[in-house]
Design a protein around this motif. Structure first.
Motif, PDB file in Angstrom:
ATOM      1  N   LEU A 151      35.554  41.756  49.497  1.00 34.11           N
ATOM      2  CA  LEU A 151      35.601  40.348  49.881  1.00 34.11           C
ATOM      3  C   LEU A 151      34.239  39.655  49.894  1.00 34.11           C
ATOM      4  O   LEU A 151      34.191  38.419  49.935  1.00 34.11           O
ATOM      5  CB  LEU A 151      36.249  40.205  51.263  1.00 34.11           C
ATOM      6  N   ALA A 152      33.149  40.403  49.873  1.00 30.98           N
ATOM      7  CA  ALA A 152      31.832  39.759  49.888  1.00 30.98           C
ATOM      8  C   ALA A 152      31.666  38.775  48.721  1.00 30.98           C
ATOM      9  O   ALA A 152      31.267  37.616  48.928  1.00 30.98           O
ATOM     10  CB  ALA A 152      30.718  40.810  49.876  1.00 30.98           C
TER      11      ALA A 152
ATOM     12  N   PHE B 216      34.066  37.303  47.118  1.00 28.97           N
ATOM     13  CA  PHE B 216      35.048  36.236  47.293  1.00 28.97           C
ATOM     14  C   PHE B 216      34.569  35.217  48.324  1.00 28.97           C
ATOM     15  O   PHE B 216      34.748  34.003  48.142  1.00 28.97           O
ATOM     16  CB  PHE B 216      36.395  36.825  47.718  1.00 28.97           C
ATOM     17  N   VAL B 217      33.951  35.702  49.389  1.00 32.22           N
ATOM     18  CA  VAL B 217      33.379  34.789  50.387  1.00 32.22           C
ATOM     19  C   VAL B 217      32.242  33.981  49.754  1.00 32.22           C
ATOM     20  O   VAL B 217      32.100  32.769  50.010  1.00 32.22           O
ATOM     21  CB  VAL B 217      32.874  35.571  51.616  1.00 32.22           C
ATOM     22  N   GLY B 218      31.451  34.638  48.906  1.00 34.98           N
ATOM     23  CA  GLY B 218      30.399  33.918  48.187  1.00 34.98           C
ATOM     24  C   GLY B 218      30.970  32.822  47.310  1.00 34.98           C
ATOM     25  O   GLY B 218      30.424  31.705  47.239  1.00 34.98           O
TER      26      GLY B 218
ATOM     27  N   LEU C 256      33.908  31.174  47.766  1.00 32.52           N
ATOM     28  CA  LEU C 256      34.412  30.086  48.604  1.00 32.52           C
ATOM     29  C   LEU C 256      33.271  29.238  49.166  1.00 32.52           C
ATOM     30  O   LEU C 256      33.343  27.993  49.169  1.00 32.52           O
ATOM     31  CB  LEU C 256      35.253  30.656  49.752  1.00 32.52           C
ATOM     32  N   THR C 257      32.222  29.911  49.605  1.00 32.08           N
ATOM     33  CA  THR C 257      31.097  29.184  50.192  1.00 32.08           C
ATOM     34  C   THR C 257      30.412  28.294  49.166  1.00 32.08           C
ATOM     35  O   THR C 257      30.101  27.120  49.433  1.00 32.08           O
ATOM     36  CB  THR C 257      30.078  30.165  50.799  1.00 32.08           C
TER      37      THR C 257
ATOM     38  N   ALA D 229      25.791  38.133  47.865  1.00 31.81           N
ATOM     39  CA  ALA D 229      27.178  38.588  47.973  1.00 31.81           C
ATOM     40  C   ALA D 229      27.433  39.803  47.085  1.00 31.81           C
ATOM     41  O   ALA D 229      28.083  40.779  47.491  1.00 31.81           O
ATOM     42  CB  ALA D 229      28.129  37.449  47.604  1.00 31.81           C
TER      43      ALA D 229
ATOM     44  N   SER E 182      28.013  44.108  47.862  1.00 31.05           N
ATOM     45  CA  SER E 182      29.016  44.975  47.235  1.00 31.05           C
ATOM     46  C   SER E 182      28.366  46.189  46.577  1.00 31.05           C
ATOM     47  O   SER E 182      28.906  47.307  46.623  1.00 31.05           O
ATOM     48  CB  SER E 182      29.824  44.187  46.194  1.00 31.05           C
TER      49      SER E 182
ATOM     50  N   ASN F  54      30.662  34.803  41.185  1.00 28.87           N
ATOM     51  CA  ASN F  54      31.140  35.604  42.314  1.00 28.87           C
ATOM     52  C   ASN F  54      32.628  35.898  42.188  1.00 28.87           C
ATOM     53  O   ASN F  54      33.077  37.029  42.456  1.00 28.87           O
ATOM     54  CB  ASN F  54      30.878  34.873  43.630  1.00 28.87           C
TER      55      ASN F  54
END
Length: 628
Positions: A11-12, A14-16, A18-19, A39, A43, A122
């Motif tokens: 998810l790192a 994926f969070v990158g 979204l951000t 991010a 990983s 990302n």
């Protein structure tokens, strides 16, 4: 603890994504770049932890996240499988992905949509991780489709150029063709085994429960191979990959080096126990692989766009990997995937450094004389060129030599064709090197005045990748292969890669090196000694023009497939659809009238909306309590 780390790994990025997509503009260009890079680095660090753990324990890690699908006897769980193969893939996907992200901070600094670019990068890494770590074919398919979507977004990133949009659509559509085959293969495997889980299927096959369904399995593996042809650019679905050069250079490195195009090799390697049951399909894989390698190498001889040469080089090297897969030497194919990731990422990023210095120029006929100005770029590019050409002791020599050795012992014809492709590779790669970095500069005076070495954020990844291109062959030295031992639990058969260093092995190594040196010598004679420069487009004639025009394959596809589909679609729209809807059945008029009356209900009157809401709610309650 393991579940938390797995989620962090997955998810790192994926969070990158979204951000960066939602907050990237507010954060600013540099912040979005560093955030996106961080991010992927996270990983990579988590991957390293798991890699060291599995290397020590020799036991795969399976993490159950949640139950997903349950239909009678068929069920699919959302599980993560971290074994030797997936972790090895993750090491170079996240590792090289991190370097490409760092490189992109400087390369894309002037782009107004830099935050979107890092968001897409990302997301690409997230889907690639999903593809690799899934414990079953359905999770793999999610990642498979996801990287296809992201490739569309990244190839067409500079969307104001219609040619780039066309290239993105071409990549997306040709991948969908292959993906249909992949999906059919998944359905057949689910039908035969009542599961899509890799370990369960392997156990069924090892127990001998699959022999009654060999015909179905043959169809399934052929369909899976079609999927691999689309993703990994094999004949006939290879033409999208050179056009993918429309994307920014970091995208070219990410797609062509270590991630998307290797998905087909990963899938076949993951299902090696299935493909071993269908030797006829393996023969097809080997034949298509060597044909692709030879065809792409011949096209690369005449290309003048620096990125197009590298693109056809990628197609050719992927063909060699498929040759190894078809011969059952899966570990050899994986070895070449790794070394190729090192030197091809270095070459693409090196070409980006050159393009950056020349303010967008990609034609090698307008380059030359850069080695004195761009010393770091030149040295790293030289190392990577020696590696892909198969010169010892660089990484590509060891992996390519193992492919040729396996081919020699299995099928002499395939060996000869692969050797010819390798000689061509040495020629066109040194042709690229000589035209770009040697002799006098052939660009404009303005370009010459602004020539400079690239910033540290660009040269640092080049140095790391150059080192890996030089020493990466140590992963699998002849007769003493760490890689083969590490991957042994993945394969259902005895490894084919261990060849004793007898006279035959030394002879084959010598022939491979001599062949590469011949290709390099021809390039040296033409472009250094004689100082030749490739002719302008309108001066290329005869068979040379046929090769330069890529054997007119794209034009043939346009005539055979695209134009007939356009004609059928236009005919259907103008005659069949209009006639059926408006003349025969009148459905079109009915639908138009209903929509005209229906939209009158959307009148903006809040009181009317409340009345409709209360009336609808009362109707539902009345039905539930009085009419049921």
């Amino acid at each position: 603890m393991e579940t938390g780390l797995v989620l962090l790994l997955l998810l790192a990025p994926f969070v990158g994504f979204l951000t960066n997509i939602f907050l990237g503009k507010q954060l600013g260009k540099n912040a979005s770049g560093y955030l996106g890079s961080l991010a992927v680095i996270v990983s990579f660090v988590v991957t390293t932890v798991f890699f060291l753990q599995v290397s020590e324990t020799k036991q795969p890690i399976t993490v159950h996240l949640f139950d997903w699908i349950a239909l009678d006897k068929f069920s699919v769980n959302f599980d993560i499988l971290l074994d030797q193969l997936s972790l090895l893939w993750l090491m170079f996907v996240t590792g090289i992905g991190s370097l490409i992200h760092i490189y992109s901070i400087s390369y894309m600094h002037d782009d107004i949509n830099m935050h979107k670019f890092f968001g897409y990068l990302n997301l690409f890494i997230f889907f690639m991780i999903t593809l690799v770590v899934g414990s079953n074919l359905l999770i793999m398919f999610i990642g498979w489709e996801g990287v296809g979507l992201c490739s569309y977004l990244l190839i067409g990133f500079w969307y104001k150029n219609q040619d780039y949009n066309d290239a993105a659509k071409k990549a997306f559509i040709m991948n969908r063709i292959g993906d249909l085959g992949f999906l059919i293969g998944i359905f057949i495997i689910g039908y035969v085994f009542n599961t899509l889980d890799f370990m369960t299927i392997k156990q069924e096959i090892m127990a001998g429960h699959a022999t009654a369904n060999l015909a179905w399995l043959g169809i399934a593996t052929m369909c899976l191979f079609i999927g691999a042809c689309g993703k990994s650019a094999q004949i006939p679905l290879y033409t999208w990959l050179p056009d993918a050069m429309a994307g920014p250079t970091p995208v070219s490195a990410l797609i062509h080096a270590a991630t998307m195009v290797t998905a087909g090799i990963f899938m076949i390697t993951r299902l090696n126990f299935l493909f071993d049951l269908t030797p006829d399909v393996q023969t097809v894989i080997a034949t298509v692989g060597v044909a692709t390698s030879l065809l792409a190498a011949s096209i690369g001889l005449m290309q003048n766009d620096i990125k197009k040469v590298l693109a056809y080089s990628t197609v050719s090297q992927l063909g060699l990997m498929f040759l190894a897969l078809g011969l059952g030497a899966y570990e050899v194919a994986v070895f070449h995937v790794i070394t190729h990731a090192f030197f091809k990422a270095c070459l693409f990023l090196g070409s980006g450094s050159v393009i950056h210095a020349l303010h967008g120029e990609q034609d090698m006929r307008r380059m030359g004389g850069l080695k004195g100005v761009m010393k770091i770029t030149f040295i790293t590019f030289l190392i990577a060129t020696l590696a892909i050409s198969g010169i010892p002791p660089f990484a590509g020599f060891f992996s390519k030599d193992e492919i040729l050795m396996v081919a020699f012992h299995k099928d002499k014809t395939l060996w000869v064709l692969a050797a010819i492709a390798s000689i061509m590779t040495a020629f066109y790669m040194f042709r690229l090197l000589y035209l770009t970095f040697f002799k006098e500069f052939r660009g404009t005076e303005e370009q010459k005045h602004h020539l400079h070495e690239s910033p540290a954020l660009i040269t640092f990844p080049l140095i790391v990748l150059g080192i890996l291109s030089a020493v990466g062959g140590a992963l699998s030295l002849p007769g003493n292969s760490w890689l083969n031992n590490y991957l042994q639990p993945i394969f259902a058969h005895k490894t084919h890669a261990e060849h004793h260093l007898d006279n035959t092995a030394y002879m084959l190594m010598g022939l491979a090196v001599v062949g590469a040196l011949v290709g390099i010598a021809i390039a040296y004679s033409k472009y250094i000694k004689k100082g030749e420069v490739p002719a302008e487009d309108d001066q290329i004639t005869g068979f040379a023009n046929v090769v330069y025009q890529k054997y007119h394959v794209d034009e043939s596809y346009m005539r055979i497939f695209v134009k007939p589909i356009y004609f059928i679609a236009k005919f259907s729209r103008d005659y069949i659809e209009t006639g059926l809807s408006n003349v025969v059945f009148g459905f079109g008029n009915v639908a138009a009238e209903l929509s005209l009356q229906g939209k009158k209900l959307q009148n903006g009157n809040i009181g009317f909306y409340l009345f409709a809401f209360v009336f609808g709610l009362c109707s539902v309650v009345f039905y539930l309590f009085f009419l049921r």
